[in-house]
Motif scaffolding. Structure first.
Motif, PDB file in Angstrom:
ATOM      1  N   PRO A  78     -46.877  14.028 -31.540  1.00 51.68           N
ATOM      2  CA  PRO A  78     -47.368  12.762 -30.994  1.00 51.68           C
ATOM      3  C   PRO A  78     -48.574  12.965 -30.089  1.00 51.68           C
ATOM      4  CG  PRO A  78     -45.426  13.481 -29.782  1.00 51.68           C
ATOM      5  CD  PRO A  78     -45.625  14.471 -30.883  1.00 51.68           C
ATOM      6  N   GLY A  79     -49.512  12.048 -30.187  1.00 54.12           N
ATOM      7  CA  GLY A  79     -50.647  12.015 -29.276  1.00 54.12           C
ATOM      8  C   GLY A  79     -50.509  10.834 -28.339  1.00 54.12           C
ATOM      9  N   THR A  80     -51.618  10.264 -27.915  1.00 55.61           N
ATOM     10  CA  THR A  80     -51.586   9.101 -27.034  1.00 55.61           C
ATOM     11  C   THR A  80     -51.495   7.825 -27.848  1.00 55.61           C
ATOM     12  OG1 THR A  80     -54.004   9.005 -27.015  1.00 55.61           O
ATOM     13  CG2 THR A  80     -52.940  10.286 -25.279  1.00 55.61           C
ATOM     14  N   SER A  81     -50.875   6.809 -27.272  1.00 58.81           N
ATOM     15  CA  SER A  81     -50.818   5.460 -27.861  1.00 58.81           C
ATOM     16  C   SER A  81     -50.243   5.457 -29.268  1.00 58.81           C
ATOM     17  CB  SER A  81     -52.213   4.818 -27.864  1.00 58.81           C
ATOM     18  OG  SER A  81     -52.763   4.815 -26.569  1.00 58.81           O
ATOM     19  N   GLY A  82     -49.269   6.317 -29.511  1.00 56.12           N
ATOM     20  CA  GLY A  82     -48.581   6.299 -30.798  1.00 56.12           C
ATOM     21  C   GLY A  82     -49.287   7.037 -31.917  1.00 56.12           C
ATOM     22  N   HIS A  83     -50.411   7.689 -31.650  1.00 62.44           N
ATOM     23  CA  HIS A  83     -51.107   8.438 -32.690  1.00 62.44           C
ATOM     24  C   HIS A  83     -50.313   9.694 -33.045  1.00 62.44           C
ATOM     25  CE1 HIS A  83     -54.282   5.963 -30.866  1.00 62.44           C
ATOM     26  NE2 HIS A  83     -54.836   5.993 -32.057  1.00 62.44           N
ATOM     27  N   MET A  84     -50.321  10.020 -34.339  1.00 61.95           N
ATOM     28  CA  MET A  84     -49.558  11.166 -34.809  1.00 61.95           C
ATOM     29  C   MET A  84     -50.461  12.125 -35.566  1.00 61.95           C
ATOM     30  SD  MET A  84     -46.462  10.684 -33.752  1.00 61.95           S
ATOM     31  CE  MET A  84     -45.523  11.863 -34.731  1.00 61.95           C
ATOM     32  N   LEU A  85     -50.189  13.412 -35.390  1.00 62.34           N
ATOM     33  CA  LEU A  85     -50.860  14.465 -36.138  1.00 62.34           C
ATOM     34  C   LEU A  85     -49.768  15.268 -36.836  1.00 62.34           C
ATOM     35  CD1 LEU A  85     -53.298  16.212 -36.915  1.00 62.34           C
ATOM     36  CD2 LEU A  85     -53.040  17.408 -34.728  1.00 62.34           C
ATOM     37  N   THR A  86     -49.828  15.322 -38.162  1.00 58.62           N
ATOM     38  CA  THR A  86     -48.802  16.002 -38.942  1.00 58.62           C
ATOM     39  C   THR A  86     -49.350  17.285 -39.550  1.00 58.62           C
ATOM     40  OG1 THR A  86     -47.692  13.916 -39.496  1.00 58.62           O
ATOM     41  CG2 THR A  86     -47.215  15.823 -40.900  1.00 58.62           C
ATOM     42  N   PHE A  87     -48.650  18.387 -39.282  1.00 60.05           N
ATOM     43  CA  PHE A  87     -48.970  19.677 -39.896  1.00 60.05           C
ATOM     44  C   PHE A  87     -47.984  19.910 -41.037  1.00 60.05           C
ATOM     45  CE2 PHE A  87     -51.489  20.254 -36.212  1.00 60.05           C
ATOM     46  CZ  PHE A  87     -52.355  21.305 -36.451  1.00 60.05           C
ATOM     47  N   TRP A  88     -48.531  20.265 -42.210  1.00 60.42           N
ATOM     48  CA  TRP A  88     -47.699  20.523 -43.389  1.00 60.42           C
ATOM     49  C   TRP A  88     -47.632  22.031 -43.643  1.00 60.42           C
ATOM     50  CZ3 TRP A  88     -44.836  16.923 -45.818  1.00 60.42           C
ATOM     51  CH2 TRP A  88     -45.156  15.569 -45.580  1.00 60.42           C
ATOM     52  N   ASP A  89     -46.435  22.578 -43.552  1.00 60.41           N
ATOM     53  CA  ASP A  89     -46.191  23.985 -43.885  1.00 60.41           C
ATOM     54  C   ASP A  89     -45.933  24.060 -45.386  1.00 60.41           C
ATOM     55  OD1 ASP A  89     -45.630  26.674 -43.798  1.00 60.41           O
ATOM     56  OD2 ASP A  89     -43.577  26.420 -43.091  1.00 60.41           O
ATOM     57  N   MET A  90     -46.867  24.676 -46.118  1.00 58.49           N
ATOM     58  CA  MET A  90     -46.783  24.694 -47.578  1.00 58.49           C
ATOM     59  C   MET A  90     -46.083  25.958 -48.077  1.00 58.49           C
ATOM     60  SD  MET A  90     -48.235  21.837 -48.306  1.00 58.49           S
ATOM     61  CE  MET A  90     -48.469  21.963 -50.078  1.00 58.49           C
ATOM     62  N   PRO A  91     -45.430  25.890 -49.243  1.00 59.48           N
ATOM     63  CA  PRO A  91     -44.835  27.097 -49.822  1.00 59.48           C
ATOM     64  C   PRO A  91     -45.915  28.149 -50.073  1.00 59.48           C
ATOM     65  CG  PRO A  91     -44.099  25.126 -50.978  1.00 59.48           C
ATOM     66  CD  PRO A  91     -45.203  24.694 -50.080  1.00 59.48           C
ATOM     67  N   GLY A  92     -45.547  29.414 -49.987  1.00 58.37           N
ATOM     68  CA  GLY A  92     -46.508  30.491 -50.200  1.00 58.37           C
ATOM     69  C   GLY A  92     -46.679  30.812 -51.670  1.00 58.37           C
ATOM     70  N   ILE A  93     -47.925  30.953 -52.092  1.00 60.69           N
ATOM     71  CA  ILE A  93     -48.198  31.346 -53.476  1.00 60.69           C
ATOM     72  C   ILE A  93     -48.041  32.856 -53.619  1.00 60.69           C
ATOM     73  CG2 ILE A  93     -49.677  29.390 -54.045  1.00 60.69           C
ATOM     74  CD1 ILE A  93     -52.093  31.107 -53.328  1.00 60.69           C
ATOM     75  N   GLY A  94     -47.905  33.318 -54.852  1.00 60.88           N
ATOM     76  CA  GLY A  94     -47.756  34.746 -55.107  1.00 60.88           C
ATOM     77  C   GLY A  94     -46.321  35.177 -55.284  1.00 60.88           C
ATOM     78  N   GLU A  95     -45.387  34.229 -55.240  1.00 63.00           N
ATOM     79  CA  GLU A  95     -43.963  34.566 -55.409  1.00 63.00           C
ATOM     80  C   GLU A  95     -43.652  34.865 -56.866  1.00 63.00           C
ATOM     81  OE1 GLU A  95     -39.676  32.232 -55.155  1.00 63.00           O
ATOM     82  OE2 GLU A  95     -41.410  31.402 -54.103  1.00 63.00           O
ATOM     83  N   SER A  96     -44.118  33.982 -57.763  1.00 67.05           N
ATOM     84  CA  SER A  96     -43.927  34.165 -59.203  1.00 67.05           C
ATOM     85  C   SER A  96     -44.875  33.216 -59.925  1.00 67.05           C
ATOM     86  CB  SER A  96     -42.484  33.875 -59.622  1.00 67.05           C
ATOM     87  OG  SER A  96     -42.202  32.486 -59.508  1.00 67.05           O
ATOM     88  N   GLY A  97     -45.144  33.525 -61.185  1.00 68.45           N
ATOM     89  CA  GLY A  97     -46.039  32.674 -61.960  1.00 68.45           C
ATOM     90  C   GLY A  97     -45.509  31.269 -62.111  1.00 68.45           C
ATOM     91  N   ALA A  98     -44.207  31.141 -62.377  1.00 73.95           N
ATOM     92  CA  ALA A  98     -43.613  29.821 -62.572  1.00 73.95           C
ATOM     93  C   ALA A  98     -43.671  28.996 -61.297  1.00 73.95           C
ATOM     94  CB  ALA A  98     -42.164  29.980 -63.045  1.00 73.95           C
ATOM     95  N   ALA A  99     -43.339  29.629 -60.171  1.00 75.05           N
ATOM     96  CA  ALA A  99     -43.367  28.911 -58.897  1.00 75.05           C
ATOM     97  C   ALA A  99     -44.790  28.517 -58.517  1.00 75.05           C
ATOM     98  CB  ALA A  99     -42.744  29.762 -57.799  1.00 75.05           C
TER      99      ALA A  99
END
Length: 340
Positions: A78-99
């Motif tokens: 949360p920031g000021t006056s209801g503003h929001m900043l969202t960080f997205w933690d993404m899955p890591g690549i390099g695990e397998s070709g299908a993934a």
């Protein structure tokens, strides 16, 4: 001389001017109030989740052997006056070709939707081929204008900088806590690493690179690669250190503007374990989001600054080496037992 046109001046009865002024106000209001988002991407094991946990005190699951993050995980601040900043933690690549096929589709979606994207590399690695191939695949799957948009959002970081030893890190102890920083030889090594990754991921794409930053007041530079409008200052191409130095020397009044433009194309080493360069990372991200974000999330930047401190009792366990005297069958040295 470039200057923001001021629609707030002039007769209020002037219909076209009044309409233009109202449009600008609505645009600025919408820009200020829109939700902001940042995604962090990269190969599995580079420390994306650990970095977010350190920055925001969250407890996202971290796997030391197998990947844990299987879908985008949001962390909203949360920031000021209801503003929001969202960080997205993404899955890591390099695990397998299908993934990876599934994960790269997620990456493309976030690259287009998010305002800023952090692409993380492991600092103690010289391998760039896989990340380069994945990024090229993503860029080649979209039109040229979308490629420019994606590259304008990307911030490249070298995570786990603490794994680069020797030479040693310096722990600046102040009472019961302190801060980590690299010594001279290690700093040069980090700078060389960062320059290498910049040469691989940014220099070859100079034709589609764009960098922008906010600017207050008048911008007195006339240059074919630099532009200026209500949203700030823009540069077409790779804003290298040499370019930054040249502009700063020629137009010293705008040195801070050029420094922010440079930060957008700077590869930044950092460490979640040592809490190293976290303030620079967050300041760069928020600055890139624009002046409204700087205002709404200034408290976040202050809190991140406080997070750079590491307790002495914690720090002394990071680099401990216990020396065993095999001839005498006794312990000769143990850092954790030495009084500080």
């Amino acid at each position: 001389m470039a200057k923001i046109e001021d629609f707030s001046v002039g007769p209020t009865g002037d219909g076209p001017r009044r309409k233009a002024r109202e449009n600008v106000r609505r645009e600025r209001s919408a820009e200020s109030d829109k939700p902001l988002s940042v995604a962090i991407m990269g190969q599995t094991g580079v420390g994306k989740t650990s970095l977010l946990n350190c920055l925001f005190g969250t407890d996202l699951a971290v796997g030391h052997v197998r990947p844990v993050t299987r879908r985008p995980e949001p962390v909203s601040i949360p920031g000021t006056s209801g503003h929001m900043l969202t960080f997205w933690d993404m899955p890591g690549i390099g695990e397998s070709g299908a993934a990876d096929e599934t994960y790269l589709a997620m990456y493309l979606e976030r690259l287009i939707q998010c305002d800023v994207v952090i692409w993380a590399f492991h600092a103690d690695s010289r391998s760039t081929v896989y990340d380069e191939r994945c990024l090229n695949g993503l860029l080649n799957s979209v039109a040229v204008e979308t490629r420019r948009l994606i590259m304008s959002k990307l911030t490249f970081v070298l995570t786990k900088a603490d794994t680069l030893t020797p030479p040693p890190w310096i722990f600046d102890m102040r009472g019961k806590q302190g801060t980590f920083g690299p010594g001279g030889a290690l700093l040069r090594r980090l700078e060389e690493k960062a320059a290498y990754y910049e040469s691989v991921f940014l220099e070859p794409r100079a034709d589609i690179l764009r960098t922008s930053t906010y600017c207050t007041g008048e911008f007195t530079v006339s240059d074919e690669r630099l532009g200026f409008d209500r949203r700030g200052v823009h540069y077409r191409g790779h804003f290298s250190q040499q370019v930054c130095d040249a502009y700063s020397e020629r137009y010293p009044a705008h040195k801070e503007v050029f420094s922010r433009l440079r930060d957008n194309h700077r590869v930044l080493p950092c460490s979640a374990l040592f809490r190293f360069n976290l303030t620079r990372l967050m300041t760069g991200v928020v600055n890139r989001l624009g002046p409204a974000a700087v205002f709404h999330f200034r408290r976040l930047l202050q809190e991140v600054d406080e997070l750079t401190g590491v307790p002495v009792d914690t720090a002394r366990t990071y680099g401990n080496m216990m020396i065993w005297d095999g001839e005498r069958g006794t312990k000769a040295f143990d850092l954790t037992e030495l009084p500080l």
